[in-house]
Structure formats: C-alpha cells, structure tokens
Design a protein around this motif. Structure first.
Motif, mmCIF file in Angstrom:
data_model
loop_
_atom_site.group_PDB
_atom_site.id
_atom_site.type_symbol
_atom_site.label_atom_id
_atom_site.label_comp_id
_atom_site.label_asym_id
_atom_site.label_seq_id
_atom_site.Cartn_x
_atom_site.Cartn_y
_atom_site.Cartn_z
ATOM 1 N N CYS A 384 22.626 19.974 21.888
ATOM 2 C CA CYS A 384 21.494 20.701 21.019
ATOM 3 C C CYS A 384 21.230 20.094 19.818
ATOM 4 C CB CYS A 384 22.605 21.989 20.536
ATOM 5 S SG CYS A 384 22.227 23.097 22.292
ATOM 6 N N LEU A 385 22.211 19.610 18.932
ATOM 7 C CA LEU A 385 22.046 18.696 17.713
ATOM 8 C C LEU A 385 21.112 17.602 17.828
ATOM 9 C CD1 LEU A 385 22.614 19.093 14.713
ATOM 10 C CD2 LEU A 385 24.604 17.614 14.850
ATOM 11 N N TYR A 386 21.424 16.853 18.848
ATOM 12 C CA TYR A 386 20.488 15.656 19.169
ATOM 13 C C TYR A 386 19.054 16.279 19.444
ATOM 14 C CZ TYR A 386 18.272 11.964 21.371
ATOM 15 O OH TYR A 386 17.220 10.864 21.885
ATOM 16 N N GLN A 387 18.967 17.310 20.111
ATOM 17 C CA GLN A 387 17.594 17.623 20.693
ATOM 18 C C GLN A 387 16.680 18.407 19.575
ATOM 19 O OE1 GLN A 387 16.151 17.385 23.540
ATOM 20 N NE2 GLN A 387 17.766 16.469 24.550
ATOM 21 N N HIS A 388 17.540 18.923 18.735
ATOM 22 C CA HIS A 388 17.056 19.443 17.486
ATOM 23 C C HIS A 388 16.463 18.549 16.576
ATOM 24 C CE1 HIS A 388 16.545 21.567 13.670
ATOM 25 N NE2 HIS A 388 17.523 21.022 12.880
ATOM 26 N N VAL A 389 17.165 17.169 16.252
ATOM 27 C CA VAL A 389 16.832 16.148 15.586
ATOM 28 C C VAL A 389 15.646 15.423 16.265
ATOM 29 C CG1 VAL A 389 17.688 14.116 14.709
ATOM 30 C CG2 VAL A 389 19.043 15.942 14.323
ATOM 31 N N ALA A 390 15.746 15.237 17.586
ATOM 32 C CA ALA A 390 14.856 14.190 18.185
ATOM 33 C C ALA A 390 13.756 14.940 18.887
ATOM 34 C CB ALA A 390 15.721 13.483 19.546
ATOM 35 N N ALA A 391 13.648 16.327 18.880
ATOM 36 C CA ALA A 391 12.646 17.194 19.363
ATOM 37 C C ALA A 391 10.974 16.369 19.220
ATOM 38 C CB ALA A 391 12.724 18.493 19.129
ATOM 39 N N ASN A 392 10.493 16.323 20.259
ATOM 40 C CA ASN A 392 9.096 15.763 20.622
ATOM 41 C C ASN A 392 8.856 14.174 19.702
ATOM 42 O OD1 ASN A 392 8.232 18.324 21.538
ATOM 43 N ND2 ASN A 392 8.113 18.950 19.263
ATOM 44 N N ARG A 393 10.040 13.553 19.712
ATOM 45 C CA ARG A 393 9.820 12.105 19.208
ATOM 46 C C ARG A 393 10.104 11.017 20.281
ATOM 47 N NH1 ARG A 393 10.187 12.805 13.649
ATOM 48 N NH2 ARG A 393 11.111 14.767 12.725
ATOM 49 N N ASN A 394 10.002 11.440 21.564
ATOM 50 C CA ASN A 394 10.063 10.445 22.553
ATOM 51 C C ASN A 394 11.251 9.650 22.644
ATOM 52 O OD1 ASN A 394 7.362 11.561 23.586
ATOM 53 N ND2 ASN A 394 6.468 10.262 21.945
ATOM 54 N N ALA A 395 12.543 10.216 22.314
ATOM 55 C CA ALA A 395 13.585 9.498 22.195
ATOM 56 C C ALA A 395 14.323 9.661 23.117
ATOM 57 C CB ALA A 395 14.204 9.831 20.744
ATOM 58 N N ASN A 396 14.187 10.642 24.362
ATOM 59 C CA ASN A 396 15.128 10.785 25.343
ATOM 60 C C ASN A 396 15.049 9.840 26.360
ATOM 61 O OD1 ASN A 396 15.912 13.459 24.556
ATOM 62 N ND2 ASN A 396 14.303 14.279 25.507
ATOM 63 N N ASN A 397 14.099 8.875 26.569
ATOM 64 C CA ASN A 397 14.224 7.752 27.541
ATOM 65 C C ASN A 397 15.266 6.831 26.951
ATOM 66 O OD1 ASN A 397 13.275 6.270 29.708
ATOM 67 N ND2 ASN A 397 12.481 4.888 28.251
ATOM 68 N N SER A 398 15.044 6.476 25.505
ATOM 69 C CA SER A 398 16.202 5.623 24.944
ATOM 70 C C SER A 398 17.509 6.202 24.964
ATOM 71 C CB SER A 398 15.864 5.413 23.605
ATOM 72 O OG SER A 398 14.644 4.889 23.295
ATOM 73 N N LYS A 399 17.815 7.432 24.986
ATOM 74 C CA LYS A 399 19.139 7.943 25.195
ATOM 75 C C LYS A 399 19.654 7.899 26.526
ATOM 76 C CE LYS A 399 21.208 12.471 25.354
ATOM 77 N NZ LYS A 399 21.216 13.707 25.022
ATOM 78 N N SER A 400 18.781 7.948 27.749
ATOM 79 C CA SER A 400 18.992 7.969 29.074
ATOM 80 C C SER A 400 19.852 6.226 29.096
ATOM 81 C CB SER A 400 18.051 8.071 29.976
ATOM 82 O OG SER A 400 17.594 9.450 29.691
ATOM 83 N N VAL A 401 18.916 5.429 28.569
ATOM 84 C CA VAL A 401 19.205 4.058 28.719
ATOM 85 C C VAL A 401 20.620 3.771 28.061
ATOM 86 C CG1 VAL A 401 18.793 1.537 28.091
ATOM 87 C CG2 VAL A 401 16.872 3.028 28.973
ATOM 88 N N PHE A 402 20.956 4.530 26.792
ATOM 89 C CA PHE A 402 22.187 4.504 26.051
ATOM 90 C C PHE A 402 23.146 4.925 27.014
ATOM 91 C CE2 PHE A 402 24.338 5.620 21.872
ATOM 92 C CZ PHE A 402 25.311 4.270 21.851
ATOM 93 N N LEU A 403 22.990 6.170 27.615
ATOM 94 C CA LEU A 403 23.942 6.518 28.202
ATOM 95 C C LEU A 403 24.372 5.965 29.615
ATOM 96 C CD1 LEU A 403 25.842 9.168 29.255
ATOM 97 C CD2 LEU A 403 23.715 10.231 30.182
#
Length: 538
Positions: A384-403
């Motif tokens: 949740c905290l990550y989504q709050h910070v990264a909302a609408n910043r197109n960072a989720n793709n990078s997060k998936s690669v990191f995971l």
C-alpha cells in the motif's frame, strides 16, 4: 469432518442455529453486564466487534435458548456457553441497536437516512408517533417511553460509530457534519441515565478523539485493559485448544505437520497485542477464511483495505516504513485527535496496521513500542505504501522486473544480477518523484518498503553498540548486511560496517554473512558503485 466456519457472518443467532463454529466470548460478556457500566471498545476492522454486539443483543433480549446446548436437525450439537451456567436471570430488556458498519455510507444524507430509519423502526415497534424530526428529542422519547412501557431500563448498542467519519477523513465539512449528527443523537445517553440499563459502543478510533461522546464522559474504555484483551479476536489458548482439530485438518490438507502449520499461522495471523500483558491475539477473519478455504493467504488485507489505507495516507504526513517498526511512543500519543492529520501513527495503531510490541513505565508515563503484528499486515502495508508513493508514476513495470530478480536471488544466491535489478528500478524512477528526496535515507526507505512487500525477511536500522545498520537481508543461503552511502564510496560503506560492528551479531547464525556497500550518486540518482565482501571474524 470439516466444521462450518462463519465467513462474513455476524449474526449470533444464525451461527448457533445453523451449526457454525463459535468461540465462546460470553465470560467477557458476563463480566461486563454484571459490572453494569457503559463501555467503549476499540478494535481494528473485521475483528468480531459486530458479532460481539449481536451476542450482547441476544443476552439482553433474554434468549437463553441460544446459549444452552442445542441439538440441531442434522444431529450435531452446539455446546452450552459459559453464561448459561451463571446466575444471569435472562430478563428481557428493550434494546436499541445502531449499526454504522455499512461500508457504502458516502454522503451525509445517507447517514441522516440511516439514523432516521433506525429511530423510525423502533418508534413503530413501540407505537410511538414522533412529533419532531430532531434525533436528539426522538432518542430521549424512546428511552423514556420504552422504560415506561416495559418496566425495564433500555440497552443501547452502537456498532462502528466512527465508520462514516474515518471514510470522510480529509473532507472537513463532512467530518464536522457527521460529528454534529452523532453528538446530537447520543448526547441523551448520559442525561437519561435513569432510563439506561447498559450501553456498549464499538469503533476503530477512541471516542475521546472524535469529540462525539464528550458529554458521555462516563464510558469505560476497555480497549487496552488486560482483562478484556481477548474479548474480540482469537487468543493463542483458544487456537491451540478449541481450534486444534482445525489446525490438524489444515496441516493434513497442505501436507505438513501440526507444529509446522501452527508456526506458519502464527507468523501470518498472530501478533496483535491490545494490553500491557501482550497476550497474543490472532486475526479472526483471516483464521476463519484460512480454515474454510484450506489455504493460508492474505484475507484481512484485501483490495478494500488497500484503497482505504491509500486514501488515508494521502491525508497525512509521509510514513517512513523503515522507521515505523520499533517506534516508541508515550501513552498520550494515542489520545491525539485523528481529524488533525498531524500524526499517522495513532491511526495506524487503531486500524490494526501497527500493534504493541512492548511497554515500559518511565516515570509517570508508559512508553509503548509499536510494530507490525504479522507477515500479512507487514507485506500488505508495504504494498500500500509503495502504491501510495508510486501512484500514476508508471513504476509498476520496473517493480515487476525487480520482483522477478529478487525471486531469482532467493533461489540462486547470485548477488550481482540482484544489484543490477536495483539499479534498473531506480533508473526508472521519474526525476520529479525523487527530486525532493536527495539523501541516502530516501533510497534506503524505498528499498526497504519494496523488499518488505515481496515478503523478504529484512531488518532496518538494527541497533548495535556503535550505531544502526541501514538494512539487513536474511535469506535461506546467506545474510547480507547492507550499508548505503550517498555521494561517498562503496568502500566507505564497507568500512563503516566493520567499524560499527553491524555484522557481528550474525556470526553465530551458521549462514554465510556478506557485507554489501552501495554508493548512490546525487547526480545520477542511482547506484554508481557497489562492493561485497564475505564477513570474517577478526
């Protein structure tokens, strides 16, 4: 044979008559009703407050048959409950129940409609024709008339009084109007005490924080009392005795032993402490769902929880997850008004995201150490905290690669590809996102939050005699003590690990220990250099 589990069922009558599992909480109820005080109880959402209210209603309506041993049509037997063995006289009292737990109350007009409908229902039931629309006067009239008609004083039960206000946080006009509505409705409860047998109010936030019950200052707050710690939720004793067959069945279904399954459930669902004695309380919603589905999963922290938490965090000062675990606060911190948004910590505690880990008396004050109760909440909150910070910043793709890189690291123990994945992730962060966070702590905190959301066993700022280490990542094959330097070299980071003795405490663990130095550049806004060395005892 698999038992019936009350997933989403909050009716005591239905649970008893339809053979659902019920953990007997009537010893607490008997204690409350014989002491006779008006009570307030704060507990997180989905912790059994509504079922407790329903059980209290059945007690005061004199429905003894629901508490005695019940033989059902299918031949199963619901056992006799504690209160049926006591001297309680089972007299029938008039009960006024106000339920504000509905999650779809969005506008003040809907709250007005709910209050009016509840009052109207009781007025029709007792043949009362209201002369005015004002809720205050109607409440006074109900208390007096019901006492006169029945010869019994009235019982008032209020469920989730603060639900509307918590969902309206950030909208000052809605919050003000709602507080006015509740003050008007419930202010007679003290003035009309002669007509009141019992009152019980539940919510998430302490009533003193909302200013709603300022005129009802005789409510006894049992939220942090040792003798009521297990009034809601499942205690460890209840889990290992009454629910032992359910753990055994769950273990068998998952191909593991009782002890192994108990350890997994404890890590995932235990850890709530509501008093100084630190009695372990398990999340009942998650336990019941796990038994019912046969699978350990994150049930309490669902999408609805995530959305509500993100909205709440948006109204408050930034939360640094790396500094939240182990946070120490005085007892007075829990009395801060929630509507001021000055400090998110009391909200996170009362909402169930943080719990008491330790408490120590210091002078005339008690200091509480807070932390996340279990893995389910820790991982969900980090996401949740990550989504709050990264909302609408197109960072989720990078997060998936990191995971994916983290999962590979778990299997292989190969550090260089994992560091490359961290570099790739930070390279994908837009400049605007990080421009106000040019310091090592920003990268430290974000890395900690992300790894926590992946389920990593990661520690932040663990204390030693000479300071605090940045991050420690504990994996099955090795332990990595990580120091982050901003506009300094990776070698300086390694030297600090040695000088401060950050890795010393893990010498006896048995796993290899590695020192990792990460050098971040303010110009590049990324890792520009890193070094790793195996730790060797001097």
């Amino acid at each position: 044979m698999k038992r019936k589990y009350p997933v989403g069922i909050q009716s005591f009558e239905k649970i008893r008559k339809e053979d659902y599992l019920y953990i007997d909480k009537t010893p607490f109820i008997y204690k409350m009703i014989t002491e006779g005080c008006p009570y307030f109880l704060s507990r997180p959402r989905r912790f059994g407050k509504s079922l407790l209210i329903s059980t209290l209603q059945a007690v005061f309506e004199g429905r003894r048959e629901l508490f005695e041993e019940i033989t059902l049509k299918n031949g199963t037997v619901q056992p006799q409950l504690f209160i049926a063995t006591t001297d309680w006289e089972w007299e029938k009292y008039p009960v006024l129940r106000f339920d504000f737990s509905a999650g779809d109350l969005a506008e003040i007009a809907q709250l007005d409609t709910l209050i009016d409908a509840t009052l109207s229902n009781y007025e029709r039931q007792y043949g009362i024709v209201p002369e005015v629309k004002d809720a205050n006067i109607r409440m006074v009239n109900l208390l007096r008339t019901l006492h006169q008609q029945t010869g019994k004083r009235v019982v008032v039960l209020v469920d989730e009084y603060d639900n509307f206000i918590l969902h309206a946080l950030g909208n000052d006009e809605k919050v003000t109007l709602a507080r006015q509505r509740f003050q008007n409705l419930f202010s007679p409860l003290k003035a009309e005490d002669d007509h009141l047998q019992f009152a019980f109010v539940t919510g998430i936030s302490k009533f003193s924080q909302m200013g709603i019950f300022s005129k009802l200052n005789n409510l006894m707050n049992i939220s942090m009392r040792d003798d009521y710690a297990a009034v809601c939720g499942i205690s460890q004793k209840e889990l290992t005795t009454q629910l032992r067959p359910d753990i055994e069945m769950l273990a068998q279904r998952n191909g593991t032993t009782y002890d192994e399954m108990f350890a997994m459930m404890k890590a995932r669902y235990d850890g709530y402490h509501f008093s100084r004695q630190l009695q372990d309380i398990y999340n009942p919603f998650s336990l019941v769902n796990a038994f019912n589905s046969g699978d350990l999963s994150d049930y309490w922290f669902d999408r609805g929880t995530s959305g509500a938490l993100i909205s709440m965090l948006a109204q408050m000062p930034p939360v640094d997850m790396a500094q939240t675990e182990g946070l120490r606060l005085p007892s007075t911190a829990f009395d801060l008004p929630l509507v001021n948004f000055d400090d998110p910590i009391p909200v996170l505690y009362q909402s169930g995201y943080l719990t008491i880990k330790d408490c120590q008396p210091i002078g005339k004050m008690t200091m509480y150490t807070l932390g996340f109760p279990n893995d389910e909440v820790r991982m969900g909150f980090a996401e949740c905290l990550y989504q709050h910070v990264a909302a609408n910043r197109n960072a989720n793709n990078s997060k998936s690669v990191f995971l994916n890189a983290y999962n590979d690291f778990l299997i292989s123990g190969d550090l260089p590809p994992f560091i490359e994945a961290i570099q790739s992730f930070f390279a994908g962060i837009p400049y605007q996102w990080a421009q106000d966070n040019h310091n090592e702590h920003y990268y430290h905190s974000l890395l900690y939050t992300l790894l926590t959301s992946f389920g990593a066993d990661i520690r932040a700022e663990e204390p030693t005699a000479k300071g605090r280490s940045d991050l420690t990542l504990l994996m099955s094959k090795a332990i990595y003590v990580i120091e982050i330097k901003y506009d300094h070299t990776a070698q300086e980071a390694l030297d600090q690990i040695d000088q401060k003795g950050y890795a010393d405490k893990y010498l006896a663990d048995g796993r290899p220990v590695f020192k990792v130095g990460l050098a971040f550049s303010s110009e590049e806004r990324n890792i520009t250099e890193w070094r790793s060395q195996p730790f060797r005892e001097k």
